[in-house]
Scaffold this motif. Structure first.
Motif, PDB file in Angstrom:
ATOM      1  N   VAL A 111       0.434   1.125   1.516  1.00 18.08           N
ATOM      2  CA  VAL A 111      -0.360  -0.235   2.099  1.00 18.08           C
ATOM      3  C   VAL A 111      -1.440  -0.688   1.035  1.00 18.08           C
ATOM      4  O   VAL A 111      -1.596  -1.684   0.683  1.00 18.08           O
ATOM      5  CB  VAL A 111      -0.908   0.061   3.254  1.00 18.08           C
ATOM      6  CG1 VAL A 111      -1.876  -1.125   3.759  1.00 18.08           C
ATOM      7  CG2 VAL A 111       0.277   0.299   4.209  1.00 18.08           C
ATOM      8  N   ASN A 112      -1.875   0.504   0.280  1.00 11.99           N
ATOM      9  CA  ASN A 112      -3.422   0.210  -0.525  1.00 11.99           C
ATOM     10  C   ASN A 112      -2.748  -0.378  -1.711  1.00 11.99           C
ATOM     11  O   ASN A 112      -3.458  -1.449  -2.408  1.00 11.99           O
ATOM     12  CB  ASN A 112      -4.139   1.664  -1.099  1.00 11.99           C
ATOM     13  CG  ASN A 112      -5.184   1.941  -0.019  1.00 11.99           C
ATOM     14  OD1 ASN A 112      -5.603   1.064   0.573  1.00 11.99           O
ATOM     15  ND2 ASN A 112      -5.455   2.908   0.035  1.00 11.99           N
ATOM     16  N   ARG A 113      -1.640   0.000  -2.173  1.00 18.46           N
ATOM     17  CA  ARG A 113      -0.820  -0.532  -3.671  1.00 18.46           C
ATOM     18  C   ARG A 113      -0.409  -2.159  -3.153  1.00 18.46           C
ATOM     19  O   ARG A 113      -0.820  -2.960  -4.038  1.00 18.46           O
ATOM     20  CB  ARG A 113       0.402  -0.092  -3.648  1.00 18.46           C
ATOM     21  CG  ARG A 113      -0.015   1.139  -4.857  1.00 18.46           C
ATOM     22  CD  ARG A 113       1.294   1.919  -5.137  1.00 18.46           C
ATOM     23  NE  ARG A 113       1.571   2.956  -4.569  1.00 18.46           N
ATOM     24  CZ  ARG A 113       2.619   3.798  -4.468  1.00 18.46           C
ATOM     25  NH1 ARG A 113       3.777   3.229  -5.065  1.00 18.46           N
ATOM     26  NH2 ARG A 113       2.654   4.778  -3.565  1.00 18.46           N
ATOM     27  N   ASP A 114      -0.078  -2.164  -1.950  1.00 20.18           N
ATOM     28  CA  ASP A 114       0.016  -3.646  -1.494  1.00 20.18           C
ATOM     29  C   ASP A 114      -0.940  -4.466  -1.073  1.00 20.18           C
ATOM     30  O   ASP A 114      -0.986  -5.799  -1.544  1.00 20.18           O
ATOM     31  CB  ASP A 114       0.931  -3.659  -0.199  1.00 20.18           C
ATOM     32  CG  ASP A 114       2.351  -3.035  -0.331  1.00 20.18           C
ATOM     33  OD1 ASP A 114       2.996  -3.009  -1.667  1.00 20.18           O
ATOM     34  OD2 ASP A 114       3.084  -2.629   0.718  1.00 20.18           O
ATOM     35  N   LEU A 115      -2.153  -3.909  -0.911  1.00 18.31           N
ATOM     36  CA  LEU A 115      -3.231  -4.808  -0.503  1.00 18.31           C
ATOM     37  C   LEU A 115      -4.195  -5.202  -1.833  1.00 18.31           C
ATOM     38  O   LEU A 115      -4.714  -6.246  -1.852  1.00 18.31           O
ATOM     39  CB  LEU A 115      -4.260  -3.916   0.312  1.00 18.31           C
ATOM     40  CG  LEU A 115      -4.181  -3.879   1.749  1.00 18.31           C
ATOM     41  CD1 LEU A 115      -5.321  -2.889   2.389  1.00 18.31           C
ATOM     42  CD2 LEU A 115      -4.455  -5.356   2.046  1.00 18.31           C
ATOM     43  N   LYS A 116      -4.015  -4.284  -3.165  1.00 18.24           N
ATOM     44  CA  LYS A 116      -4.810  -4.536  -4.127  1.00 18.24           C
ATOM     45  C   LYS A 116      -4.224  -6.010  -4.527  1.00 18.24           C
ATOM     46  O   LYS A 116      -5.115  -6.882  -4.919  1.00 18.24           O
ATOM     47  CB  LYS A 116      -4.513  -3.632  -5.183  1.00 18.24           C
ATOM     48  CG  LYS A 116      -5.714  -2.496  -5.205  1.00 18.24           C
ATOM     49  CD  LYS A 116      -5.425  -1.715  -6.421  1.00 18.24           C
ATOM     50  CE  LYS A 116      -6.518  -0.648  -6.403  1.00 18.24           C
ATOM     51  NZ  LYS A 116      -6.436   0.236  -7.676  1.00 18.24           N
ATOM     52  N   LEU A 118      -2.563  -8.524  -3.049  1.00 16.96           N
ATOM     53  CA  LEU A 118      -2.972  -9.310  -2.050  1.00 16.96           C
ATOM     54  C   LEU A 118      -4.462  -9.797  -2.142  1.00 16.96           C
ATOM     55  O   LEU A 118      -4.776 -11.047  -2.075  1.00 16.96           O
ATOM     56  CB  LEU A 118      -2.309  -8.958  -0.592  1.00 16.96           C
ATOM     57  CG  LEU A 118      -0.953  -8.807  -0.369  1.00 16.96           C
ATOM     58  CD1 LEU A 118      -0.623  -8.358   0.902  1.00 16.96           C
ATOM     59  CD2 LEU A 118      -0.454 -10.370  -0.471  1.00 16.96           C
ATOM     60  N   GLY A 119      -5.393  -8.799  -2.089  1.00 13.80           N
ATOM     61  CA  GLY A 119      -6.624  -9.229  -2.297  1.00 13.80           C
ATOM     62  C   GLY A 119      -7.130 -10.052  -3.472  1.00 13.80           C
ATOM     63  O   GLY A 119      -7.917 -10.975  -3.508  1.00 13.80           O
ATOM     64  N   CYS A 122      -5.772 -13.286  -2.980  1.00 10.72           N
ATOM     65  CA  CYS A 122      -6.606 -14.007  -1.924  1.00 10.72           C
ATOM     66  C   CYS A 122      -7.883 -14.397  -2.532  1.00 10.72           C
ATOM     67  O   CYS A 122      -8.316 -15.691  -2.363  1.00 10.72           O
ATOM     68  CB  CYS A 122      -6.896 -12.967  -0.766  1.00 10.72           C
ATOM     69  SG  CYS A 122      -7.913 -13.898   0.621  1.00 10.72           S
TER      70      CYS A 122
END
Length: 178
Positions: A111-116, A118-119, A122
């Motif tokens: 999830v962290n890898r996907d969040l980076k 995306l953040g 964003c």
């Protein structure tokens, strides 16, 4: 009795006899009497019985010690089994927790890898949105100013046209009638 034991007993008896004869032969008489032979034989039997009794006692003690060792080994094996069972139970207690924790940690990493990205995306979109909003607001202000200017110009133009029309109307009125 085994053949080896019988042979050993016979050999021992012969040694004891020979030992007695030699001692007797070394003495004053060279011949043996039936009474002495009986005594010698009796002594030999007695020595042999004593020897057998000691051998049996040694064998009995050896068996006792062997039994004690076997009993002790049995207890040690039981304790070893108990310890192994306890170790297995301890490992079984730790394993599910470790597996679950490891699974959750892997999910968190994914999830962290996907969040980076995306953040970052964003933030980029927010920046673009702010820039677009700023540009929109600027253009809206500019439009409002232009509309105001247009209204002023239209108003001014109407006034000028009306004035011109009035002048032309006066000029027409001032012309001789024919």
């Amino acid at each position: 009795m085994s053949i080896q034991k019988q042979a050993a007993d016979h050999q021992m008896m012969m040694r004891v006899k020979n030992s007695g004869l030699m001692n007797y032969n070394n003495g004053t008489t060279a011949t043996s009497s039936p009474l002495n032979d009986d005594k010698e034989e009796e002594m030999t039997k007695s020595a042999l019985n004593t020897f057998r009794a000691k051998e049996e006692e040694i064998e009995r003690k050896k068996n006792e010690v062997r039994d004690k060792v076997q009993a002790q080994l049995g207890r040690v094996e039981e304790e070893t089994k108990k310890l192994a069972e306890i170790r297995e139970e301890l490992e079984a207690l730790g394993d599910p927790m470790r597996k679950e924790v490891g699974f959750v940690r892997k999910k968190i990493d994914l999830v962290n890898r996907d969040l980076k990205p995306l953040g970052l995306n964003c933030q980029k979109k927010e920046k673009e949105y702010k820039e677009a909003l700023e540009a929109f607001n600027e253009k809206s202000r500019e439009k409002a100013q232009l509309i105001t200017k247009l209204m002023e110009l239209v108003s001014e133009s109407e006034k000028l046209r009306m004035k011109k029309l009035e002048e032309l109307s006066k000029n027409i009125d001032s012309l001789p009638k024919m």
